[in-house]
Write a protein that holds these residues in place. Sequence first.
Motif, mmCIF file in Angstrom:
data_model
loop_
_atom_site.group_PDB
_atom_site.id
_atom_site.type_symbol
_atom_site.label_atom_id
_atom_site.label_comp_id
_atom_site.label_asym_id
_atom_site.label_seq_id
_atom_site.Cartn_x
_atom_site.Cartn_y
_atom_site.Cartn_z
ATOM 1 N N GLY A 153 20.021 -61.849 -20.913
ATOM 2 C CA GLY A 153 19.021 -63.371 -22.040
ATOM 3 C C GLY A 153 18.228 -64.055 -21.648
ATOM 4 O O GLY A 153 17.978 -65.179 -22.634
ATOM 5 N N GLY A 172 29.338 -57.783 -31.697
ATOM 6 C CA GLY A 172 29.661 -57.943 -30.419
ATOM 7 C C GLY A 172 28.451 -58.129 -29.180
ATOM 8 O O GLY A 172 28.475 -58.905 -28.012
ATOM 9 N N LEU A 173 27.174 -59.489 -29.767
ATOM 10 C CA LEU A 173 26.885 -59.717 -29.129
ATOM 11 C C LEU A 173 26.306 -61.340 -28.392
ATOM 12 O O LEU A 173 26.080 -61.613 -27.362
ATOM 13 N N GLY A 174 27.719 -61.813 -29.195
ATOM 14 C CA GLY A 174 27.997 -63.609 -29.294
ATOM 15 C C GLY A 174 29.344 -62.710 -28.723
ATOM 16 O O GLY A 174 30.097 -62.423 -28.253
ATOM 17 N N TYR A 175 29.960 -64.412 -28.183
ATOM 18 C CA TYR A 175 31.021 -64.504 -28.358
ATOM 19 C C TYR A 175 31.688 -65.955 -29.340
ATOM 20 O O TYR A 175 30.787 -66.789 -29.586
ATOM 21 N N ARG A 199 19.240 -57.817 -22.130
ATOM 22 C CA ARG A 199 20.708 -58.053 -22.189
ATOM 23 C C ARG A 199 21.033 -59.629 -21.090
ATOM 24 O O ARG A 199 21.710 -59.849 -21.419
ATOM 25 N N GLU A 201 23.710 -55.761 -33.670
ATOM 26 C CA GLU A 201 23.471 -56.752 -33.242
ATOM 27 C C GLU A 201 21.685 -57.107 -33.279
ATOM 28 O O GLU A 201 21.705 -58.838 -32.207
ATOM 29 N N GLU A 204 33.337 -59.743 -31.469
ATOM 30 C CA GLU A 204 33.631 -58.050 -31.740
ATOM 31 C C GLU A 204 32.952 -57.851 -33.547
ATOM 32 O O GLU A 204 32.561 -57.347 -34.043
ATOM 33 N N PRO A 247 23.601 -65.807 -31.233
ATOM 34 C CA PRO A 247 24.130 -65.524 -29.480
ATOM 35 C C PRO A 247 22.011 -66.718 -28.637
ATOM 36 O O PRO A 247 22.248 -67.034 -27.869
ATOM 37 N N THR A 248 20.964 -65.631 -29.045
ATOM 38 C CA THR A 248 20.073 -66.242 -28.240
ATOM 39 C C THR A 248 19.360 -67.507 -29.185
ATOM 40 O O THR A 248 17.613 -67.538 -28.915
#
Lengths: 675, 153, 321, 194
Positions: free
Chosen positions: A387, A275-278, A385, A367, A270, A377-378
């Motif tokens: 992915g 908040g878009l990735g881990y 969303r 994001e 976050e 993340p992408t």
Amino acid sequence: MEEKKEKTMQKEKVGVYICHCGTNIAGTIDVEEVKNWAAKNPNVEVSRDYEFMCSNTGQELIENDIKEKGLTRIVVASCSPHMHEKTFRNATERGGLNPFLFEMANIREHGSWATNDKEAATQKAKSLVNGAIERVVHHEPLEKIPVEINPNTLIVGGGIAGITAALELANAGNHVYLVEREGTIGGHMAQLDKTFPTLDCSACILTPKMVDVGQHDNITLLTYSEVEKVDGYIGNFEITVRKKARCVIEDLCTACGICEEKCPAQVVDEGYGAGLGYRKAIYRAFPQAVPGYPVLDKENCIYFQTGKCRACEKFCPTDAIDFEQEDEMLNFNVGNIIVATGYDLFDPRRIPQYGYGRLENVFTSLEFERMVNASGPTGGHIVLRDGETKPEKVAIVHCVGSRDQNYNEYCSKVCCMYSLKFAHLVHEHLPETEVFNFYIDMRTPGKGYEEFYHRLLKEDTHFIRGRVAEITDADHQPGEEGKLIVQVENTLLGKQQRIPVDMVILSAGIEAREDAAQVANLFKMGCDYDGFYNERHPKLAPVATMTDGVFIAGACQGPKDIPETVAQGGAAASQIASLIGQGTMMMEPVRASIREEDCSGCRICNNLCPYNAIEYDEEKEVSKVITALCQGCGTCVAACPSGAIDGAHFTNLQVMSELQGLLWDVQPAPEKVTA
Amino acid sequence: MSEQFEPVIVGFLCNWCSYRAADLAGTSRIKYAPNMRAIRVMCSGRVDPQFVLKALRNGADGVLIAGCHPGECHYVNGNIKALRRYTMLKKTLDQWGIEEERVQLLWASASEGTKLAEKVNSMTEELRELGPLRWHEKVLADNGAAHVPVKEA
Amino acid sequence: MKFGYYPGCSIDRNARSYHISMMAIAERLGLEFEEMEDWNCCGATEYFAINDIPAYTLVSRNLALASQQYSGEKLVAPCSACFLNLKKTDHVMGEYKEINQKVNTALEAGGLAYQPGTVSVHHLLEVIVKDVGLEAIEEQVKKPLYELRIAPYYGCMVPRPADMESFDDPEHPTSMDKLLESLGAIVVDFPLKAQCCGGHMTQISEETALELLRRLLKNADDYGADMISTLCPMCQLNLDAYQGAVNAHFGTDYNIPVIYFTQLIGLAFGIPENELGFGKEIVSAKPALEKISDEAPQEKKRRRRPGRRTGLPMPSMPEEG
Amino acid sequence: MTQTLSARAPSLFEEVVAETSGLGENLNTCIQCGTCGGSCPSGDDMDHTPREIFAMIREDMREEVLTSNTPWYCVSCYYCVARCPQDIHITDIMYALKRKAIEAGYYQKAGKDKAPEFSETFIDFVENNGRSFELGLATRYHLRYHPLDAFKMATGMGLKLFTKGRMDLIPPKIEGIDQLKAILKKSKELGGEA
């Protein structure tokens, strides 16, 4: 008492100066009337009005009158003493009087600006002027107290503003404590992909500066830390910082990243990831983080939650993991402080009709920054969303949470430009994809900004002038199934339109930090209505605050883009450098003192003093003020049952006289007393 | 419209929070009742109860004491001391039959210009309802009339 | 708990089933609704179009009567337009001195007076959700509405306008959703839940009105709703009585009953259908009611967040934590 | 309120604001963003969006504004009011425009003669009985203005509602109707046209 009574009879030669402040005062208050009225006061020698008292000519009026007419006291009725008290004290001093033989009546902030009722404002102005005249008569000459400026500086916030300021000061040979709440410095700028309008890679221009900070001998970098307490005053602030336990022994950690790799706990990022990735429970926000050692997030750590795991500890090659580590309290002294705490992004969940959080393919601007970034993340691919799916149509919605009385009335200043940047990035990544920018007004003031807009016009972006009313997945018409529908009035056509798209990016505005009010209190600053910190003067002192020695820089003062933020960071640093160069600073002589002969030795004041500045002399059986510790609050003065304590510049006589002066028009007639 | 009674309020505002709140109300061009005349003190803890009594005796219809929020005092806890003195002062005033609306205490931080302005408005409104204080009739009449001249003379 | 009750003109006839079911559940919940004596029409949306001071005055007579007849009890209106008009008039009289003065001068001609702020106006849904509370409702549920898929329809005048303190979000209200879930029903996503039914448009521009109704029916149908739950007689009338007209005009075949939320509460409480005014609806609720199952469904709630690792994380919503 | 001493006739803007008794006074803060027009459920059928109407009011385009069908298509759903970034009471301004159009006798030109007729019929009932009366309202409104629709009404939906027991045959009447009439008479003296 009897003694002071006699003093009131003594005639002083007071000079009274009423400022017009252009029309700021004269537009509401009958300045001429106040001037003539004040002239009738027996103590007043000269009464004048002038267009701008703070101007050179205005100040010279005072100086010349002191010299030529032998004035002994000065009253200026103009703005708040927080604005120009210093200016007029200096003028008084240049005229040859002790600067404390001056008093100010605030007829602008407390008078002309606070009402439209001219008659009432004029009456109030008379009262305030009269109060000042009655008070100043009893002023006594005072000498300022010299204070040495500690050359160390505290900078709060490690974004681009704090980084810039820290490097400026450190390069000039001054020591800096840079305190950052997160595990790494970099701030919001580190989250961005490209910067408008030049499209430089944000990380590429930022990370070298971050590294400089990390390696600088003159910078003590305290990340994952927060300022807990600020005591003292300019020149000598005592700072307490909580260095939160990151469960990593910094001296042992080599920043190899194995712990992060082995950690089995994955959580939504976050913070840096918007908040878009881990990220893992033990993590570095990003590979170039400064410092390089990770932070263990106890709330998500499996060991801290269940008592089992310790994978990071097991695999760490240097035994740098320490689960028992505790928060550490650090104390140090600094002479000055820069607050550069940045901003929060407006949370678009507050606008339910835009569907963020309910509709999958509605994204925030941050994001999108993470998504379009090659290390995000992408991997830099613009996808929905799920992915995978590339959007064929993208809507970019300007002014989300800005220019709206329901949320923030102000314009966030950067959104138009970054929305244009987004449109460009979509064109660049997905040439086939159509982009719709929905705007109220296109705001592109800045070097090369309007040109960037023109570039986007050529790139065939659809610019639709209209504030988006709602974003919905409820289709009405053929062609809308499975799409997000952006409903808007195209104000250039005067028609309601429903535009089906695959992805929506909400260009959320800039807001003051959620805890801005608490931070403001910690550093004794003011916040404006929106929570941004108040500068000392909106034009002429944009990085100083009302509290001496505390400066602000960047978006914590108001929405700003990167160049402006950097300029403010530099400005704050140079103001501090100049104070450090002076070496000493003269402090207000507002201090308490005890008249031994009147002190009964009751010791009530001893425990009352918040600074333990009053001690008891066992031998003489009286209390004594330690001047160096006294801060001049006056609570002992108010409490002394014998009236034996004087609060310099706020004596009972001065306050009582001001009070009597204020109430000149409502004083009950003396004969009524005996009636 | 009939002539309306306009009360005079003396405001003791602390230098760090409430005086700046009043400054902010002005800079924000918030319009509020012009009935308050402010005296700047360094801290609300400096407000000696005798200042308040003097104000009322000298013709003010009400007094507003304003300081920083509890826990946010520039001088650690001066405002708490102000609160204690205020509580005791109110008891005294009550015994003299002075309505509690006449002396009020407010916490206003430097960013709360609106709050300060609203307080001045509401207090002005309340005092308009109550009418003039008439200290000399109310407090000094009867038994009071006797002791004033005696003591001073 | 005792409340003042302003029924509104529709309740007497057209929305009789609303009244009947409201009274039936009131008994179970220990609520007492004391009808205001000699109340008059609130003027709906019509009076304001002709003359505004008389329109406020018309409403204020009710407020004046309420302030005489009740001693501090909340005034409950089950109809959206009545609720809005009562609440708005009280609010506007408080905010705008000129209006307050004129309205009170007019009231004086009838020997009445109203001091704004005296009467606290509430919609029935608010009372059920806030004053009664979902816990108390759940305690009374005897026959949960398992497997019944309901589209919660709020319409426009209960959630809005937002400048008066509203008990739910003006754009995305959720109070009825939670209420229906506590009855055991499946609440379907219904993005148009706070859109307008068209109000009096059926009388003025039927084409406009039918299009608005079509959108609502289509949206409910798209999400597989067995019925629409409503809280307003006007919404009920439009969606129910004009459903045939919508089908005829657009060549659709919607067959979605439109039922008052009070009827559904009653049903879950185990009150027989005929004591709740079922049967008065034009699009029959019978087929939908037959879907109610005795068994609790396996998967209770819809999940919108995609699973971990597939795709990108969704932002969390406050209620999800 | 009436402090202006200038001889100039009031502008349409001033008239509209006056007609709202203050609720519309911040109409001049409209930033022409189109949130209202985008939010309006019946916006498609309006000849001008609300935003355009506001711009036209500012430009004093009296006839165009008062003959526009825009206010008559307002369904009072308050979406625009909830969303307006400038907190303008759009619905109340629409009501005010309806009243001004009726007053000016312009509303027939708007092609939306049905709306004021419906409102007037409705109000007739309320003023004389204290309550509204759906059956009477429908038949009288249709018979008076649209006889063909009345037939449709009586045989179609009206009949259905009637058989379901959802329509009254006798108009309800309140006891204090004389009091109500007195109050409304007074209010009309105070509130513009009688």
